[in-house]
Design a protein around this motif. Structure first.
Motif, short mmCIF file in Angstrom:
data_model
loop_
_atom_site.label_atom_id
_atom_site.label_comp_id
_atom_site.label_asym_id
_atom_site.label_seq_id
_atom_site.Cartn_x
_atom_site.Cartn_y
_atom_site.Cartn_z
N ASP A 46 -1.38 112.71 102.30
CA ASP A 46 -1.80 111.56 101.48
C ASP A 46 -2.87 111.96 100.47
O ASP A 46 -2.87 111.46 99.33
CB ASP A 46 -2.33 110.44 102.39
CG ASP A 46 -1.21 109.68 103.09
OD1 ASP A 46 -0.04 109.85 102.68
OD2 ASP A 46 -1.49 108.92 104.03
N ALA A 47 -3.77 112.86 100.86
CA ALA A 47 -4.81 113.32 99.92
C ALA A 47 -4.16 114.04 98.74
O ALA A 47 -4.59 113.87 97.59
CB ALA A 47 -5.79 114.25 100.63
N ASN A 48 -3.12 114.82 99.00
CA ASN A 48 -2.42 115.51 97.92
C ASN A 48 -1.67 114.52 97.03
O ASN A 48 -1.54 114.73 95.82
CB ASN A 48 -1.47 116.56 98.49
CG ASN A 48 -2.19 117.81 98.96
OD1 ASN A 48 -3.26 118.12 98.46
ND2 ASN A 48 -1.63 118.49 99.94
N ARG A 49 -1.14 113.44 97.62
CA ARG A 49 -0.51 112.40 96.80
C ARG A 49 -1.53 111.77 95.85
O ARG A 49 -1.24 111.54 94.67
CB ARG A 49 0.09 111.31 97.70
CG ARG A 49 1.36 111.72 98.45
CD ARG A 49 2.00 110.50 99.10
NE ARG A 49 3.19 110.85 99.84
CZ ARG A 49 3.24 111.01 101.16
NH1 ARG A 49 2.14 110.84 101.88
NH2 ARG A 49 4.36 111.33 101.76
N ASN B 72 -2.12 111.71 91.55
CA ASN B 72 -2.08 110.35 90.97
C ASN B 72 -0.85 109.57 91.42
O ASN B 72 -0.31 108.76 90.67
CB ASN B 72 -2.13 110.42 89.44
CG ASN B 72 -3.46 110.96 88.94
OD1 ASN B 72 -4.52 110.62 89.46
ND2 ASN B 72 -3.41 111.82 87.93
N GLU B 73 -0.42 109.80 92.66
CA GLU B 73 0.67 109.04 93.24
C GLU B 73 0.10 107.99 94.19
O GLU B 73 -0.93 108.20 94.83
CB GLU B 73 1.63 109.95 94.00
CG GLU B 73 2.31 111.01 93.13
CD GLU B 73 3.17 111.96 93.96
OE1 GLU B 73 3.28 111.73 95.18
OE2 GLU B 73 3.71 112.92 93.38
N GLY B 74 0.78 106.85 94.31
CA GLY B 74 0.37 105.82 95.25
C GLY B 74 0.71 106.20 96.68
O GLY B 74 1.59 107.03 96.92
N LEU B 75 0.01 105.59 97.62
CA LEU B 75 0.29 105.85 99.03
C LEU B 75 1.34 104.86 99.54
O LEU B 75 1.21 103.65 99.30
CB LEU B 75 -0.98 105.74 99.86
CG LEU B 75 -2.10 106.72 99.52
CD1 LEU B 75 -3.26 106.56 100.48
CD2 LEU B 75 -1.58 108.15 99.56
N GLY C 96 -7.34 104.74 98.27
CA GLY C 96 -5.91 104.78 97.98
C GLY C 96 -5.14 103.72 98.76
O GLY C 96 -4.24 103.07 98.22
N LEU C 97 -5.48 103.52 100.02
CA LEU C 97 -4.80 102.52 100.85
C LEU C 97 -5.14 101.11 100.37
O LEU C 97 -4.29 100.21 100.39
CB LEU C 97 -5.19 102.71 102.31
CG LEU C 97 -4.65 103.98 102.97
CD1 LEU C 97 -5.32 104.23 104.32
CD2 LEU C 97 -3.14 103.92 103.13
N ALA C 98 -6.40 100.90 99.95
CA ALA C 98 -6.78 99.59 99.42
C ALA C 98 -6.01 99.28 98.13
O ALA C 98 -5.51 98.16 97.94
CB ALA C 98 -8.28 99.54 99.16
N VAL C 99 -5.91 100.25 97.25
CA VAL C 99 -5.18 100.07 95.99
C VAL C 99 -3.69 99.78 96.27
O VAL C 99 -3.08 98.96 95.59
CB VAL C 99 -5.33 101.30 95.09
CG1 VAL C 99 -4.38 101.24 93.90
CG2 VAL C 99 -6.78 101.42 94.60
#
Length: 373
Positions: A208-211, A215-218, A342-345
């Motif tokens: 997920d950190a690499n995503r 600039n990719e969404g989770l 990222g999870l909040a977004v």
């Protein structure tokens, strides 16, 4: 046959005004604009330069080296070349001050007969070249920094993965013993499952950190849940890891939410774990729920040293740790808070931070009650 001096003057003016290179002549110690061609004028569109002293016509140059250089050339007669001299010039169209760069040659001209000296300047703008080089240099610095961060991260990950794998291996070896009792078998299986889950979380966090770095969404899977049940399950798991350090404030009570329960669990777990690591010891960690219209604010608060303003600027960047965190004995990968954001977004929400010496530190995730919208 015309006057040779007049012809010479006409030839000079033809070359001067017809040149594609910017040319300007300043007169006297006041550096008054005496002659300039159209190419030079294009550097200052819309400005009336002729007959004005340099700093009256272009006051922004007062903070540059150009007035000092012109004075030195005027007084000494020595030629001077300014390489990538910077000038902050106001754009007459936009009103904005722009950083621009010039390669400029300065030469003194002596007309004789007691006349004041002139300075011939030939500025060639190199702004695009300089900015492109600076951008490349910055990119190289960032790549070098990222390479260093990734090497440290991989080293930490390799070390941390050994712990659950060693526990799994030890439990498996115990299960191989012929005299193993049923209760020991159950404990070993429980330990194996817990450590496999722990290793899985590490790998999932890395992916997920690499995503996020790309600039990719989770990815999330939204379902209907009861807020109090979701919160109770998360608190139980936290207490299993850290003991009864958590105070829960949920005046919102039972609310139907549409969230990814595992994602919310990870968000609260990351924030609570950070609060345990870096907050004051033996003080409660407060997890609060506050309703604001169609949103819920999930806050995690701890007392202890505040997070500096400088650290707050890069706190949510992947693989970044605060100076306080690096100075502490606590280990970390620097990806927990970037995952929280990222999870909040991914839930169409956001994360904010308040930190000061008096009230401690509070991270707040603001999430829509129905994240399907």
């Amino acid at each position: 046959m015309g006057n040779p001096q007049t012809t010479e003057q006409l030839n000079f003016e033809a070359v001067f005004y017809g040149s594609e290179a910017p040319l300007v002549i300043f007169k006297g110690p006041e550096m008054v604009y005496e002659m300039l061609n159209d190419t030079y004028q294009s550097i200052y569109p819309g400005r009336n330069l002729l007959g004005k002293p340099l700093l009256e016509a272009v006051p922004e140059l007062a903070n540059s080296r150009f007035p000092e250089i012109l004075k030195k050339v005027y007084e000494t007669g020595e030629h001077f070349f300014s390489h990538e001299g910077v000038a902050h010039l106001r754009n007459n169209t936009t009103g904005q001050v722009e950083e621009r760069y010039f390669d400029t040659t300065f030469s003194r001209i002596d007309y004789g007969d007691g006349q004041p000296f002139r300075i011939l300047a030939t500025p060639r703008e190199v702004t695009e070249k300089v900015l492109a080089r600076k951008k490349l240099e910055q990119s190289l610095r960032e790549l070098e920094l990222e390479k260093d961060l990734r090497e440290k991260f991989v080293s930490a990950l390799s070390h941390d993965l050994r712990t659950p794998l060693a526990a799994v291996k030890l439990s498996a070896q115990i299960l191989q013993l012929q005299n193993t009792t049923p209760d020991i078998i159950e404990k070993c299986l429980h330990r194996i499952m817990n450590n496999i889950d722990r290793a899985d979380r590490m790998i999932r966090d890395l992916l997920d950190a690499n995503r996020l770095k790309a600039n990719e969404g989770l990815p999330i899977f939204i379902e209907e849940h009861q807020l109090d049940e979701l919160l109770a399950h998360t608190i139980k798991d936290l207490e299993d890891l850290h003991g009864k350090r958590f105070a829960v404030q949920n005046p919102a009570g039972t609310i139907r939410v549409f969230w990814d329960n595992m994602a919310i669990h990870r968000m609260i777990e990351n924030l609570a774990s950070n609060a345990i690591k870096y907050g004051s010891e033996d003080t409660p960690i407060t997890i609060s729920i506050k309703r604001d219209g169609d949103y819920l604010e999930v806050g995690v608060h701890n007392l202890g040293n505040p997070i500096s303003v400088e650290d707050q600027k890069r706190l949510f960047h992947p693989y970044q740790r605060t100076e306080f965190a690096k100075a502490s004995k606590q280990k970390g990968w620097g990806i927990g808070l970037s995952l929280v954001q990222g999870l909040a977004v991914s839930h169409h929400g956001s994360v904010s931070l308040e930190s000061n010496p008096t009230h401690g530190t509070t991270f707040t995730a603001r999430l829509p009650i129905d994240a399907r919208k």
